[in-house]
Write a protein that holds these residues in place. Structure first.
Motif, mmCIF file in Angstrom:
data_model
loop_
_atom_site.group_PDB
_atom_site.id
_atom_site.type_symbol
_atom_site.label_atom_id
_atom_site.label_comp_id
_atom_site.label_asym_id
_atom_site.label_seq_id
_atom_site.Cartn_x
_atom_site.Cartn_y
_atom_site.Cartn_z
ATOM 1 N N VAL A 188 9.641 -15.053 5.727
ATOM 2 C CA VAL A 188 8.340 -14.928 5.053
ATOM 3 C C VAL A 188 7.322 -14.293 5.994
ATOM 4 N N LEU A 189 7.345 -14.691 7.252
ATOM 5 C CA LEU A 189 6.442 -14.097 8.241
ATOM 6 C C LEU A 189 6.719 -12.596 8.385
ATOM 7 N N ALA A 190 7.994 -12.240 8.488
ATOM 8 C CA ALA A 190 8.365 -10.824 8.611
ATOM 9 C C ALA A 190 7.892 -10.014 7.410
ATOM 10 N N ASP A 191 7.873 -10.633 6.233
ATOM 11 C CA ASP A 191 7.406 -9.954 5.022
ATOM 12 C C ASP A 191 5.936 -9.536 5.132
ATOM 13 N N ARG A 192 5.187 -10.154 6.004
ATOM 14 C CA ARG A 192 3.761 -9.857 6.163
ATOM 15 C C ARG A 192 3.486 -8.755 7.197
ATOM 16 N N PHE A 193 4.515 -8.344 7.916
ATOM 17 C CA PHE A 193 4.294 -7.406 9.022
ATOM 18 C C PHE A 193 3.888 -6.010 8.563
ATOM 19 N N ALA A 194 4.381 -5.545 7.412
ATOM 20 C CA ALA A 194 4.016 -4.201 6.949
ATOM 21 C C ALA A 194 2.514 -4.130 6.691
ATOM 22 N N GLU A 195 1.995 -5.108 5.965
ATOM 23 C CA GLU A 195 0.556 -5.148 5.684
ATOM 24 C C GLU A 195 -0.242 -5.321 6.975
ATOM 25 N N CYS A 196 0.214 -6.191 7.824
ATOM 26 C CA CYS A 196 -0.442 -6.441 9.109
ATOM 27 C C CYS A 196 -0.430 -5.182 9.969
ATOM 28 N N GLY A 197 0.713 -4.522 10.028
ATOM 29 C CA GLY A 197 0.829 -3.305 10.822
ATOM 30 C C GLY A 197 -0.073 -2.204 10.317
ATOM 31 N N ALA A 198 -0.135 -2.045 9.003
ATOM 32 C CA ALA A 198 -1.016 -1.018 8.421
ATOM 33 C C ALA A 198 -2.470 -1.314 8.745
ATOM 34 N N ARG A 199 -2.837 -2.570 8.650
ATOM 35 C CA ARG A 199 -4.208 -2.990 8.934
ATOM 36 C C ARG A 199 -4.602 -2.682 10.382
ATOM 37 N N ASN A 200 -3.624 -2.721 11.272
ATOM 38 C CA ASN A 200 -3.880 -2.526 12.694
ATOM 39 C C ASN A 200 -3.414 -1.173 13.227
ATOM 40 N N ALA A 201 -3.089 -0.251 12.333
ATOM 41 C CA ALA A 201 -2.659 1.107 12.689
ATOM 42 C C ALA A 201 -1.472 1.100 13.656
ATOM 43 N N ILE A 202 -0.495 0.256 13.371
ATOM 44 C CA ILE A 202 0.724 0.169 14.184
ATOM 45 C C ILE A 202 1.724 1.203 13.657
ATOM 46 N N GLU A 203 2.422 1.862 14.576
ATOM 47 C CA GLU A 203 3.405 2.873 14.195
ATOM 48 C C GLU A 203 4.510 2.240 13.337
ATOM 49 N N PRO A 204 4.983 2.955 12.323
ATOM 50 C CA PRO A 204 6.022 2.421 11.435
ATOM 51 C C PRO A 204 7.277 1.935 12.170
ATOM 52 N N GLU A 205 7.663 2.636 13.258
ATOM 53 C CA GLU A 205 8.854 2.206 14.012
ATOM 54 C C GLU A 205 8.656 0.825 14.620
ATOM 55 N N LYS A 206 7.452 0.556 15.131
ATOM 56 C CA LYS A 206 7.167 -0.761 15.722
ATOM 57 C C LYS A 206 7.166 -1.841 14.651
ATOM 58 N N ILE A 207 6.648 -1.506 13.489
ATOM 59 C CA ILE A 207 6.647 -2.467 12.383
ATOM 60 C C ILE A 207 8.077 -2.796 11.984
ATOM 61 N N ALA A 208 8.898 -1.767 11.810
ATOM 62 C CA ALA A 208 10.297 -1.967 11.413
ATOM 63 C C ALA A 208 11.051 -2.789 12.453
ATOM 64 N N LYS A 209 10.788 -2.531 13.716
ATOM 65 C CA LYS A 209 11.454 -3.287 14.788
ATOM 66 C C LYS A 209 11.083 -4.761 14.717
ATOM 67 N N ALA A 210 9.796 -5.053 14.555
ATOM 68 C CA ALA A 210 9.341 -6.449 14.479
ATOM 69 C C ALA A 210 9.913 -7.138 13.241
ATOM 70 N N GLU A 211 9.902 -6.418 12.107
ATOM 71 C CA GLU A 211 10.459 -6.998 10.885
ATOM 72 C C GLU A 211 11.926 -7.366 11.074
ATOM 73 N N ALA A 212 12.697 -6.469 11.643
ATOM 74 C CA ALA A 212 14.124 -6.726 11.860
ATOM 75 C C ALA A 212 14.331 -7.897 12.808
ATOM 76 N N GLU A 213 13.524 -7.958 13.855
ATOM 77 C CA GLU A 213 13.659 -9.040 14.828
ATOM 78 C C GLU A 213 13.403 -10.397 14.185
ATOM 79 N N TYR A 214 12.351 -10.494 13.387
ATOM 80 C CA TYR A 214 12.010 -11.779 12.778
ATOM 81 C C TYR A 214 12.910 -12.119 11.590
ATOM 82 N N ARG A 215 13.371 -11.109 10.849
ATOM 83 C CA ARG A 215 14.309 -11.376 9.756
ATOM 84 C C ARG A 215 15.645 -11.872 10.305
#
Length: 191
Positions: free
Chosen positions: A64-91
């Protein structure tokens, strides 16, 4: 000379975190985790304020936390690769403990010392898990500084995430890494 605890000293001199992505089930059960949390809570705490607390994230909560990373990353101008990496790590994670820095009002103990204590709790929990034979890793990262993530976890306005300690079973030996040159970072003052 003081009595040495050679085993503890050897552990501290050779300890290595395990990358979170290499941790797998089984994870500590609640009774075992309570022991690790109890060890972490023995951290120095000036004024006995307990300026920290724990949030245990089990497998479903991590997804559930990982599901929030895309929105969080967009809000903070995080590169898509970093978002995907964090999502995979937490999933792929199975257990993490959020150490929350929770400063208390005090005329005697400055807030910064309370924040330091929360950081010390992170290291104490990491070391307790490693000493108990588990693999463990202390992570923070861009998502831990996001107000939306803090709100999702139920943090108060003055609370912050000091770290997320991932705990599980080590699947591969941890990589060795260069360690600090003690002589380069130490100053001796004799007078």
């Amino acid at each position: 000379m003081p009595a040495e605890n050679f085993q503890a000293l050897e552990f501290l001199l050779t300890r290595r975190s395990r990358p979170a992505k290499t941790l797998a089930p089984p994870v500590p059960d609640r009774a075992t985790l309570r022991t690790l949390l109890t060890a972490a809570a023995r951290t120095p705490d000036h004024g006995k304020l307990e300026p920290w607390r724990f949030i245990v994230l089990e497998r479903a909560a991590l997804v559930v936390l990982a599901d929030r990373f895309a929105e969080c990353g967009a809000r903070n101008a995080i590169e898509p690769e970093k978002i995907a990496k964090a999502e995979a790590e937490y999933r792929g994670a199975h257990l993490a403990v959020v150490v929350v820095s929770s400063p208390k009002p005090s005329d005697k103990i400055p807030e910064i010392e309370q924040v330091y204590s929360a950081g010390a709790v992170c290291l104490a929990l990491l070391n307790a898990a490693l000493a108990a034979g588990w693999g463990a890793n202390w992570i923070s990262g861009w998502m831990s500084h996001d107000a939306g993530i803090r709100a999702h976890l139920g943090l108060e306005e003055d609370e912050r995430i000091a770290g997320l300690i991932h705990i599980g079973t080590e699947t591969t030996p941890p990589p060795e890494r260069p360690r600090p040159d003690i002589d380069a970072i130490t100053t001796w003052i004799t007078t």
